[in-house]
Design an enzyme around this catalytic site. Structure first.
Site, mmCIF file in Angstrom:
data_model
loop_
_atom_site.group_PDB
_atom_site.id
_atom_site.type_symbol
_atom_site.label_atom_id
_atom_site.label_comp_id
_atom_site.label_asym_id
_atom_site.label_seq_id
_atom_site.Cartn_x
_atom_site.Cartn_y
_atom_site.Cartn_z
ATOM 1 N N ASN A 1 0.799 -1.219 0.000
ATOM 2 C CA ASN A 1 0.000 0.000 0.000
ATOM 3 C C ASN A 1 0.837 1.277 0.000
ATOM 4 O O ASN A 1 0.313 2.367 0.195
ATOM 5 C CB ASN A 1 -0.989 0.012 1.175
ATOM 6 C CG ASN A 1 -0.302 0.046 2.518
ATOM 7 O OD1 ASN A 1 0.892 -0.178 2.623
ATOM 8 N ND2 ASN A 1 -1.073 0.311 3.560
ATOM 9 N N CYS A 2 2.123 1.174 -0.261
ATOM 10 C CA CYS A 2 3.032 2.320 -0.298
ATOM 11 C C CYS A 2 2.982 2.981 -1.681
ATOM 12 O O CYS A 2 3.088 2.306 -2.708
ATOM 13 C CB CYS A 2 4.451 1.847 0.012
ATOM 14 S SG CYS A 2 5.731 3.073 -0.222
ATOM 15 N N ASP A 3 2.827 4.308 -1.711
ATOM 16 C CA ASP A 3 2.763 5.032 -2.985
ATOM 17 C C ASP A 3 4.048 4.886 -3.803
ATOM 18 O O ASP A 3 3.993 4.760 -5.027
ATOM 19 C CB ASP A 3 2.483 6.516 -2.746
ATOM 20 C CG ASP A 3 1.061 6.768 -2.289
ATOM 21 O OD1 ASP A 3 0.189 5.915 -2.544
ATOM 22 O OD2 ASP A 3 0.824 7.824 -1.676
#
Length: 115
Positions: free
Chosen positions: A9-11
């Site tokens: 879920n890390c950009d």
């Protein structure tokens, strides 16, 4: 063989995945939270990059630690913190042919992947 390590879920992970796909680079994604990490892998990467590069001191997880956990850090303490809290590992980590990169910079990716 190319592996991208991080948290799904890390950009920045999303940007790195998108760039790798757009540049037709086959890779495996290893999610710290789902797939776990072990001390052998983390110790190896620390020797390659250094714990100061790997430990994310800007993140909420690190900032919320008690002062005694943050003081007098060294490689073994930092590795243990990252094993206990994988969100503290800077991301992404790219491994390509035993070369490691931490973070996402297109120029660095191009250099490593074309070597």
């Amino acid at each position: 063989m190319t592996t991208l390590y991080g948290i799904s879920n890390c950009d920045t992970i999303r940007k790195a995945k998108k760039w790798l796909d757009a540049n037709n680079t086959a890779f495996t994604f290893h999610d710290y939270r789902k797939d776990g990490i072990d001390s052998t892998w983390l110790t190896h990467v620390e020797k390659e990059l250094g714990w100061e590069v790997l430990l994310n001191k800007r993140g909420t997880t690190f900032r919320q630690l008690p002062d005694e956990a943050k003081n007098n850090l060294n490689a073994s303490k930092a590795i243990q913190l990252m094993l206990d809290n994988p969100a503290m590992i800077k991301r992404p980590i790219l491994c390509h042919n035993e070369q490691y990169l931490c973070g996402f910079a297109i120029s660095a990716y191009e250099e490593v992947l074309n070597s």
